[in-house]
Write a protein that holds these residues in place. Sequence first.
Motif, mmCIF file in Angstrom:
data_model
loop_
_atom_site.group_PDB
_atom_site.id
_atom_site.type_symbol
_atom_site.label_atom_id
_atom_site.label_comp_id
_atom_site.label_asym_id
_atom_site.label_seq_id
_atom_site.Cartn_x
_atom_site.Cartn_y
_atom_site.Cartn_z
ATOM 1 N N MET A 83 0.558 -1.460 -0.249
ATOM 2 C CA MET A 83 -0.379 0.079 -0.078
ATOM 3 C C MET A 83 0.644 1.285 0.062
ATOM 4 O O MET A 83 0.325 2.274 -1.092
ATOM 5 N N ARG A 84 1.953 0.869 1.151
ATOM 6 C CA ARG A 84 3.372 2.832 0.291
ATOM 7 C C ARG A 84 3.260 2.834 -0.100
ATOM 8 O O ARG A 84 3.527 3.837 -1.267
ATOM 9 N N ALA A 85 3.654 1.552 -1.578
ATOM 10 C CA ALA A 85 4.788 1.652 -2.229
ATOM 11 C C ALA A 85 3.564 1.925 -3.916
ATOM 12 O O ALA A 85 3.976 3.314 -4.327
ATOM 13 N N THR A 86 1.920 1.772 -3.532
ATOM 14 C CA THR A 86 0.856 2.298 -4.372
ATOM 15 C C THR A 86 0.581 3.041 -4.509
ATOM 16 O O THR A 86 0.556 4.307 -5.029
ATOM 17 N N TYR A 87 1.428 3.786 -3.072
ATOM 18 C CA TYR A 87 1.142 5.073 -2.340
ATOM 19 C C TYR A 87 2.085 6.203 -3.654
ATOM 20 O O TYR A 87 1.489 7.774 -4.067
ATOM 21 N N ARG A 88 2.811 5.595 -2.743
ATOM 22 C CA ARG A 88 4.194 6.530 -3.726
ATOM 23 C C ARG A 88 4.027 6.142 -5.316
ATOM 24 O O ARG A 88 3.800 7.626 -6.017
ATOM 25 N N TYR A 107 3.138 8.960 -11.305
ATOM 26 C CA TYR A 107 1.938 8.575 -12.252
ATOM 27 C C TYR A 107 1.091 8.819 -12.596
ATOM 28 O O TYR A 107 0.840 8.667 -13.424
ATOM 29 N N GLY A 108 0.008 9.456 -11.106
ATOM 30 C CA GLY A 108 -1.212 8.896 -11.529
ATOM 31 C C GLY A 108 -1.973 8.370 -11.663
ATOM 32 O O GLY A 108 -1.217 7.037 -11.891
ATOM 33 N N TYR A 109 -2.927 7.847 -12.249
ATOM 34 C CA TYR A 109 -3.884 6.988 -11.597
ATOM 35 C C TYR A 109 -3.519 6.105 -13.732
ATOM 36 O O TYR A 109 -3.929 4.817 -13.408
ATOM 37 N N ALA A 110 -3.619 7.550 -14.141
ATOM 38 C CA ALA A 110 -3.827 6.535 -15.892
ATOM 39 C C ALA A 110 -2.866 6.055 -15.803
ATOM 40 O O ALA A 110 -2.914 4.858 -16.834
ATOM 41 N N ASP A 111 -1.786 6.165 -15.168
ATOM 42 C CA ASP A 111 -0.160 5.475 -16.288
ATOM 43 C C ASP A 111 0.338 4.845 -15.060
ATOM 44 O O ASP A 111 1.408 3.884 -14.713
ATOM 45 N N LEU A 112 -0.445 4.273 -14.098
ATOM 46 C CA LEU A 112 -0.164 3.447 -12.963
ATOM 47 C C LEU A 112 0.010 1.719 -13.348
ATOM 48 O O LEU A 112 -0.729 1.758 -13.922
ATOM 49 N N THR A 113 0.799 1.314 -12.954
ATOM 50 C CA THR A 113 1.709 0.100 -13.573
ATOM 51 C C THR A 113 2.112 -1.535 -12.028
ATOM 52 O O THR A 113 2.446 -0.300 -11.214
ATOM 53 N N ILE A 114 1.697 -2.257 -12.532
ATOM 54 C CA ILE A 114 1.804 -3.584 -11.618
ATOM 55 C C ILE A 114 3.370 -3.363 -11.463
ATOM 56 O O ILE A 114 3.987 -2.998 -10.632
ATOM 57 N N THR A 144 -5.279 -8.174 -9.970
ATOM 58 C CA THR A 144 -5.458 -7.291 -10.903
ATOM 59 C C THR A 144 -4.775 -6.163 -10.121
ATOM 60 O O THR A 144 -5.151 -5.694 -8.607
ATOM 61 N N LYS A 145 -5.025 -5.010 -10.815
ATOM 62 C CA LYS A 145 -4.433 -3.800 -10.698
ATOM 63 C C LYS A 145 -5.671 -3.329 -9.728
ATOM 64 O O LYS A 145 -5.728 -2.005 -8.727
ATOM 65 N N GLU A 146 -7.273 -3.565 -10.464
ATOM 66 C CA GLU A 146 -8.114 -3.325 -9.949
ATOM 67 C C GLU A 146 -8.237 -3.161 -8.338
ATOM 68 O O GLU A 146 -9.083 -2.809 -7.623
ATOM 69 N N GLU A 147 -8.291 -4.782 -8.300
ATOM 70 C CA GLU A 147 -8.056 -5.583 -7.012
ATOM 71 C C GLU A 147 -7.326 -4.855 -6.414
ATOM 72 O O GLU A 147 -7.421 -3.952 -4.788
ATOM 73 N N LEU A 148 -5.896 -4.182 -6.364
ATOM 74 C CA LEU A 148 -5.425 -3.690 -5.414
ATOM 75 C C LEU A 148 -5.624 -2.272 -5.222
ATOM 76 O O LEU A 148 -5.072 -1.972 -3.927
ATOM 77 N N ASN A 188 -16.704 1.728 -12.807
ATOM 78 C CA ASN A 188 -15.764 0.598 -12.312
ATOM 79 C C ASN A 188 -16.605 0.150 -10.679
ATOM 80 O O ASN A 188 -16.261 0.992 -9.808
ATOM 81 N N GLU A 189 -17.280 -0.796 -10.821
ATOM 82 C CA GLU A 189 -18.365 -0.766 -9.209
ATOM 83 C C GLU A 189 -17.734 -1.611 -8.442
ATOM 84 O O GLU A 189 -18.341 -1.074 -7.171
ATOM 85 N N ALA A 190 -16.041 -2.036 -8.108
ATOM 86 C CA ALA A 190 -15.764 -1.708 -7.393
ATOM 87 C C ALA A 190 -15.209 -0.363 -5.940
ATOM 88 O O ALA A 190 -14.803 -0.198 -5.307
ATOM 89 N N PHE A 191 -14.519 0.883 -7.137
ATOM 90 C CA PHE A 191 -13.874 1.915 -6.905
ATOM 91 C C PHE A 191 -15.640 2.641 -5.961
ATOM 92 O O PHE A 191 -15.648 3.067 -5.236
ATOM 93 N N ALA A 192 -16.330 2.584 -7.166
ATOM 94 C CA ALA A 192 -17.923 2.821 -6.851
ATOM 95 C C ALA A 192 -18.770 2.543 -5.644
ATOM 96 O O ALA A 192 -19.183 3.392 -4.619
ATOM 97 N N GLU A 193 -17.780 1.094 -4.772
ATOM 98 C CA GLU A 193 -18.534 0.452 -3.469
ATOM 99 C C GLU A 193 -17.695 1.177 -2.589
ATOM 100 O O GLU A 193 -18.476 1.758 -1.388
#
Lengths: 200, 200
Positions: free
Chosen positions: B17-22, B27-34, B54-58, B117-122
């Motif tokens: 999560m801390r790595a995702t934060y950084r 890179y922002g959301y659009a250019d974020l990759t695993i 998946t990236k969405e799950e993360l 994206n239902e997971a985000f919406a939720e």
Amino acid sequence: MAEPSGRTFSDADEEIMRATYRALREYGYADLTIKRIAAEYGKSTAAIHYHYDTKEELLAAFLDYILNRFVASIREVETTDPEARLTVLLDKLLVAPQENPDLSVALLEMRSQAPYNEAFAERFRQNDEYVRYLVKAVINHGIDEGAFADVDADRVTRSLLTIVDGARTRSVVFDDVGEYERARATAAEYVDATLREGDA
Amino acid sequence: MAEPSGRTFSDADEEIMRATYRALREYGYADLTIKRIAAEYGKSTAAIHYHYDTKEELLAAFLDYILNRFVASIREVETTDPEARLTVLLDKLLVAPQENPDLSVALLEMRSQAPYNEAFAERFRQNDEYVRYLVKAVINHGIDEGAFADVDADRVTRSLLTIVDGARTRSVVFDDVGEYERARATAAEYVDATLREGDA
């Protein structure tokens, strides 16, 4: 203050903007292509590229177009009474988009791209400045006429637009057009508390 | 009301999560990759996929993570005085993100994707419900103690969160963290007008 965008639209431009409107509602921002806009327009992609080099240029024009439409709808309001004018402005800013929920979705996508797209950022800034100019002028007019308390009109205007933008975002994120009606009530409460405190 | 997300984070999850934060800030959301998250994590992409398919799950987990952090920061507040607690809540909701402006950018991008994206919406719905629950409980407590006027706490809470979301959106679209400070003043005015009218 001059026209918000300074841009005028030819008949062909108008038709392309209406096609863009329909395509944005149908596909959203991320899946929008010149091909899809051309299909709505009923002509070739070349016919669109004759007017707009890139999709970004076309969408920047689209943001000018919807601001022009908003400003035109404000011009129709004939009353000069500041209280009535402020009511109309807030009603128009916070009307629930019953027929175009998907345009709100596309607009939030475009707003979120402002940090990456200077043309979008500039349009959203221009739109916001123009709407603030309209609201502030009405509040200052009301102060001059003694209808409103002697407030900092710029501060009150920014508060009202924060409420408007909150409703816009929340209605999309939570898929709930009821956010507009609730925000309209919040704006009314805020107006009563700040502008009417002097004349109770 | 239970924990907002019901999710707990292992040490490995925390590090991811801390790595995702950084990575989101960079890179922002659009250019974020695993791959980019893995680079921040200092391990292979397989090490991330061991935890998140998946990236969405993360990213859905990431939204739980930042809500948990917010809730933990609220728990630290020891005062039970409703007025003081409401002040702290609004301060925390409207603190200018001086060290993480780019996370706000990424969060607005993710919010704009909620309709797709239902997971985000939720998650955004859950976060909003939990924060509303906290604010409403403080207001109801204040009403019970006679510190606040006898208002509809749900309505006042929604108004305050509309102001918060307006500031979040505007600060990104207009690249101006000053929106938070102005919105904090708007929220204070609104609180004064609605909750304090009974005890002037």
